[in-house]
Design a protein around this motif. Sequence first.
Motif, PDB file in Angstrom:
ATOM      1  N   LEU A   1      35.432  48.758  42.473  1.00 45.73           N
ATOM      2  CA  LEU A   1      34.715  49.792  41.726  1.00 45.73           C
ATOM      3  C   LEU A   1      35.185  51.194  42.097  1.00 45.73           C
ATOM      4  CD1 LEU A   1      30.983  48.600  41.543  1.00 45.73           C
ATOM      5  CD2 LEU A   1      32.561  49.009  39.650  1.00 45.73           C
ATOM      6  N   ARG A   2      35.886  51.323  43.198  1.00 44.73           N
ATOM      7  CA  ARG A   2      36.339  52.639  43.644  1.00 44.73           C
ATOM      8  C   ARG A   2      37.685  53.015  43.048  1.00 44.73           C
ATOM      9  NH1 ARG A   2      35.570  50.359  49.596  1.00 44.73           N
ATOM     10  NH2 ARG A   2      36.723  48.742  48.451  1.00 44.73           N
ATOM     11  N   THR A   3      38.521  52.011  42.788  1.00 43.69           N
ATOM     12  CA  THR A   3      39.870  52.287  42.281  1.00 43.69           C
ATOM     13  C   THR A   3      40.138  51.696  40.903  1.00 43.69           C
ATOM     14  OG1 THR A   3      40.836  50.290  43.274  1.00 43.69           O
ATOM     15  CG2 THR A   3      40.711  52.268  44.665  1.00 43.69           C
ATOM     16  N   GLY A   4      39.318  50.721  40.498  1.00 40.90           N
ATOM     17  CA  GLY A   4      39.534  50.048  39.225  1.00 40.90           C
ATOM     18  C   GLY A   4      40.570  48.951  39.281  1.00 40.90           C
ATOM     19  N   GLN A   5      41.085  48.661  40.454  1.00 35.01           N
ATOM     20  CA  GLN A   5      42.126  47.644  40.595  1.00 35.01           C
ATOM     21  C   GLN A   5      41.533  46.247  40.692  1.00 35.01           C
ATOM     22  OE1 GLN A   5      44.693  48.207  43.993  1.00 35.01           O
ATOM     23  NE2 GLN A   5      46.345  47.011  43.073  1.00 35.01           N
ATOM     24  N   GLN A   6      42.151  45.295  40.000  1.00 32.46           N
ATOM     25  CA  GLN A   6      41.707  43.914  40.111  1.00 32.46           C
ATOM     26  C   GLN A   6      42.153  43.344  41.448  1.00 32.46           C
ATOM     27  OE1 GLN A   6      41.717  41.189  36.668  1.00 32.46           O
ATOM     28  NE2 GLN A   6      42.920  39.778  37.895  1.00 32.46           N
ATOM     29  N   LEU A   7      41.201  42.746  42.163  1.00 31.40           N
ATOM     30  CA  LEU A   7      41.477  42.223  43.495  1.00 31.40           C
ATOM     31  C   LEU A   7      41.759  40.730  43.501  1.00 31.40           C
ATOM     32  CD1 LEU A   7      38.646  44.104  45.433  1.00 31.40           C
ATOM     33  CD2 LEU A   7      40.975  44.874  44.924  1.00 31.40           C
ATOM     34  N   TRP A   8      41.109  40.026  42.566  1.00 28.38           N
ATOM     35  CA  TRP A   8      41.231  38.558  42.564  1.00 28.38           C
ATOM     36  C   TRP A   8      40.742  38.016  41.237  1.00 28.38           C
ATOM     37  CZ3 TRP A   8      37.124  35.111  41.964  1.00 28.38           C
ATOM     38  CH2 TRP A   8      37.430  33.768  42.166  1.00 28.38           C
TER      39      TRP A   8
END
Length: 215
Positions: free
Chosen positions: A139-146
């Motif tokens: 939620l802080r960067t918008g990057q998908q983690l998994w």
Amino acid sequence: MKRKLYPFLLLVTAILAGCAAPEAYDYAAFKASRPKSILVLPPANQSPDVKASYSLLSQVTYPLAESGYYVFPVAVVDETFRQNGLVNPEDIHDVSLDKLHQIFGADAVLYIDVEEYGTSYMIISSDTRVTASARLVDLRTGQQLWSGKATASSSEQSSSSGSLIGMMVQAVIEQIASTLTDKGHQISGITSARLLSAGVPNGILYGPRSPHSAQ
């Protein structure tokens, strides 16, 4: 002859080995993010069963908590959305990441899609199946983690034996019983555990609250 076959056998072995071993998931973004808290949104439902979304939602917090994460209480999250006029999972999924972070302050958000949910009748068998996919986003960067997908079925533990008529009658009885008791809810618990438990191949990583988090 043996010398000619040897390279061919090596090639076949390599192909079979590649098919047997799933490609390792790239956890670089997940490890860099190190989320401590997860906001789980109501699952979007692609199945014809209206119970699917909240049936699965009631099951997913347990494996996440057991994996070492703080999970925002489902009832609190649901009421917060309702107070803001959002009751449809698809509409909730469209809320911006910035807004979700502003309201809840979570490190990451989990989006879930229910692809299959319910009991189907197939002549001599009755199968209750739940399939779901999920993706975890920072939620802080918008990057998908998994991201991942899992399925569970009542037929995994069943065996067919006896006469054809007997199997057909048994299938009808099982379908009625599954519908009346919502066996899909039970199966969705298995799907949730397979999808969101840490320590499985290509599954989520252990969270900071787990004693295994350093592994």
